[in-house]
Design a protein around this motif. Sequence first.
Motif, mmCIF file in Angstrom:
data_model
loop_
_atom_site.group_PDB
_atom_site.id
_atom_site.type_symbol
_atom_site.label_atom_id
_atom_site.label_comp_id
_atom_site.label_asym_id
_atom_site.label_seq_id
_atom_site.Cartn_x
_atom_site.Cartn_y
_atom_site.Cartn_z
ATOM 1 N N SER A 227 5.430 68.189 47.163
ATOM 2 C CA SER A 227 4.597 69.292 46.674
ATOM 3 C C SER A 227 5.332 70.173 45.670
ATOM 4 O O SER A 227 4.692 70.865 44.876
ATOM 5 N N ASN A 228 6.672 70.153 45.678
ATOM 6 C CA ASN A 228 7.428 70.912 44.679
ATOM 7 C C ASN A 228 8.100 69.995 43.666
ATOM 8 O O ASN A 228 9.107 70.351 43.060
ATOM 9 N N LEU A 537 -3.037 71.738 51.278
ATOM 10 C CA LEU A 537 -3.298 72.735 52.315
ATOM 11 C C LEU A 537 -2.427 73.969 52.135
ATOM 12 O O LEU A 537 -2.846 75.078 52.481
ATOM 13 N N LYS A 538 -1.222 73.796 51.583
ATOM 14 C CA LYS A 538 -0.410 74.980 51.256
ATOM 15 C C LYS A 538 -1.079 75.786 50.156
ATOM 16 O O LYS A 538 -1.138 77.011 50.211
ATOM 17 N N GLU A 539 -1.572 75.085 49.130
ATOM 18 C CA GLU A 539 -2.185 75.790 47.999
ATOM 19 C C GLU A 539 -3.437 76.546 48.410
ATOM 20 O O GLU A 539 -3.652 77.682 47.985
ATOM 21 N N ILE A 540 -4.269 75.925 49.242
ATOM 22 C CA ILE A 540 -5.535 76.579 49.587
ATOM 23 C C ILE A 540 -5.312 77.729 50.562
ATOM 24 O O ILE A 540 -6.131 78.651 50.645
ATOM 25 N N GLY A 545 -1.430 81.920 54.612
ATOM 26 C CA GLY A 545 -0.825 81.060 55.625
ATOM 27 C C GLY A 545 -1.865 80.431 56.530
ATOM 28 O O GLY A 545 -2.989 80.927 56.662
ATOM 29 N N ALA A 546 -1.481 79.323 57.164
ATOM 30 C CA ALA A 546 -2.426 78.600 58.018
ATOM 31 C C ALA A 546 -1.697 77.798 59.075
ATOM 32 O O ALA A 546 -0.527 77.426 58.917
ATOM 33 N N LEU A 547 -2.398 77.538 60.168
ATOM 34 C CA LEU A 547 -1.956 76.612 61.211
ATOM 35 C C LEU A 547 -2.810 75.361 61.086
ATOM 36 O O LEU A 547 -4.035 75.419 61.190
ATOM 37 N N ILE A 548 -2.169 74.211 60.857
ATOM 38 C CA ILE A 548 -2.859 72.938 60.678
ATOM 39 C C ILE A 548 -2.524 72.035 61.864
ATOM 40 O O ILE A 548 -1.359 71.933 62.266
ATOM 41 N N GLU A 640 7.730 79.579 55.449
ATOM 42 C CA GLU A 640 7.085 80.705 54.778
ATOM 43 C C GLU A 640 6.644 80.265 53.388
ATOM 44 O O GLU A 640 7.431 79.704 52.623
ATOM 45 N N LEU A 641 5.379 80.511 53.068
ATOM 46 C CA LEU A 641 4.860 80.105 51.759
ATOM 47 C C LEU A 641 5.609 80.778 50.616
ATOM 48 O O LEU A 641 5.769 80.198 49.541
#
Length: 753
Positions: A227-228, A537-540, A545-548, A640-641
């Motif tokens: 992703s990076n 999912l990181k971008e959205i 932040g989110a728990l997936i 952490e995002l």
Amino acid sequence: MVVYRVYKKGSPSNRTEGTAVKKVQDVIGEKFQALSVETCFYVVLSDDELTLEEHNKLLWILATPFEEHEVGRKSFLVADQKKSSLLIEIGPRMNFSTPFSTNAVSICKSAGLDCVERIETSLRYLISVSNSDIIHEEEEEKVVNSLHDRMTQCRYITPPESFDLEVSSEEVFEVDVVGDGKTALEKANIELGLAFDDWDLDYYTKLFQEKIQRNPTSVECFDLAQSNSEHSRHWFFRGRLVVDGEEYPESLFKMVMATQEQSNNNNVIKFSDNSSAIKGYNVNVILPSNPSEPSEMTEIEGARRHIIFTAETHNFPTGRYDITVKSVAPFPGATTGTGGRIRDVQSAGRGAHVVAGTAGYSFGNLRIPGYLQPWEYTEYTYPTNFASPLNIAIEASNGASDYGNKFGEPVLAGFARAFGLSLPNGERREYIKPIMFSGGIGQLEAKHIKKEDPKKGMEVAKVGGPVYRIGVGGGAASSVQVQGDNKAELDFGAVQRGDPEMEQKLNRVIRACIEMRENNPIASIHDQGAGGNGNVLKEIADPAGALIRASSFQLGDPTLSVLEIWGAEYQESNAILLSKQNKDIVKRVAERERCPVCFVGNITGDGRIKFEDIERDEQQPDLPCKKKKKKNFEFPVDLELEHVLGSMPRKVFEMKRIYPVLKPVTLPDNLLIREALERVLRLPSVASKRYLTNKVDRSVTALVAQQQCVGPLHTPLADVAVTALSYFDKVFVIILSYEILRSISDLLFFNQQ
């Protein structure tokens, strides 16, 4: 479960059979006599046996009209006991449910055959040689390798009795960065194929040692690499450029953005979304009165529709192939170039309409056997892990056209370029790594321009096809600075496969949502590409932040590891945010379109992305994941995002100018005007484009006002492509041809001089 076999004479297309004949002839030579083909359907049933009525219904579904006698329970091919004939069966891998199966099972269930769980097809080849000859073992192996793609296919020595596999997934492990520092990350870089450069290794070592103060998991390392990657984050485009020791004040991206300061401010979306959009018009459109269920179509007056244009290149997957078995990737690579760009249009704002596409191909000198041109250098070789320019020109355009045709998107314009040149100093310049350009036109409702910010409690959902082990490591593999440095297996795992039928189902779900206009349940939408779930999912979820939950994904392959669930770049999948009260309506639309939708997590508001991988609770049978293995890490990803998206510093790129040694153009003394003209007419950029235009839809949707070809015989190429914004208004989007755009840019350049 039982496997019910049904045989059918012939292959799905004459092209398949003709290609197979040529491949076999190339291997066994003059002793080849004949090749016969039949298709075998492996029907996985939940019941032990079919009733006579169900059996007849199944045969009717699988048969070709008026050729019902060519389908039966017994094979039509019989190999003799001698080596003068050979029966080879090629089918899909056991753990990979194909797009064909998804659609065939859907048809069977609609016809009342609820006992059908899966249908896979194999091709059975009966190869015959003259009576005095035999097929040797090494020839047999070469024939098998030439007939199958080992990414998704294998040889069936005996007909499979089951498609179930017992495979244990790879365990998540820690990378000891705290203890061993950069050395540990360098080892993981090689083992996992992360394509980290020195800047990445230093940055992530410092990040985990000093800020996070713990060891990363293997999943987190893989996540950061994908992703990076350069592919996903465009480090060079956004980086600090130092040329001959002097740093440019602006990045390339800032330079492009600066052009908008001189524009007429016609943009409604720019530099901040999956696509860009310019101001459109008020037009009359036809919409269903209730998009969530069958309802009458009504005309809406004065709907504001903005114009989307998006473009991308799909260079890496379109060019790769595996030298060990000549497994060509341009066709599937180009299919996913088209599919990914369609999803870019879909994901503009809070969802947008797909209208039409453009396509372009840049490749090296074709060097067609028996048709070598004077400017094509024969002494140059091509990397063994790239397909040849000729193969790219044929298969990449086949793949892009095939996907668009099956999805239902017309291709209205494009270009083809071949280039290979040797400079006076011996430097070679050529499109070794090809460019597969894919551009798309769409329409965006004025009400849906801005995505909503993620808020605590929102649902995170994945809409589209299930998770497959496809495109694993694509972001890193395509970001290697020197192409060819990768291990072949890493490149092989990164190649794609597309499912245009699933993309169309996904598109109908999105269209139904945006046709609800002000009641659109989609708060935000992003398309999935390189990096898979770990990126989209990181971008959205950023910055909230989110728990997936890993257990909430629908798996197309039950043997997937948690790293692959998180990082595989499987196609035909978008992520959306929606409020809890809109879950039911999205679920209802997806069920109607037979498109999977999984509610995989929630926005937490703590600024962290956490990927939970716990054993499935038996009290939650509705979760689609079938994995029931004890997990060694409850959270394989917990970051952490801000550390991995927000505050990452810009990379520095040191470059030096190289001034080419040039010489005046000289022509051969004996070159005639006729010969010069013939050379020009043979250039792919000038020559006939029938191999591009004759195989692609050019007018579907009824919105196309000018397609690729003009004239009574549809022979000349058009200068422009034109598509209407609605069925009622004379408001058009005009796309200039590549040649006209190039001429305009040349004029602007010379005027500035």
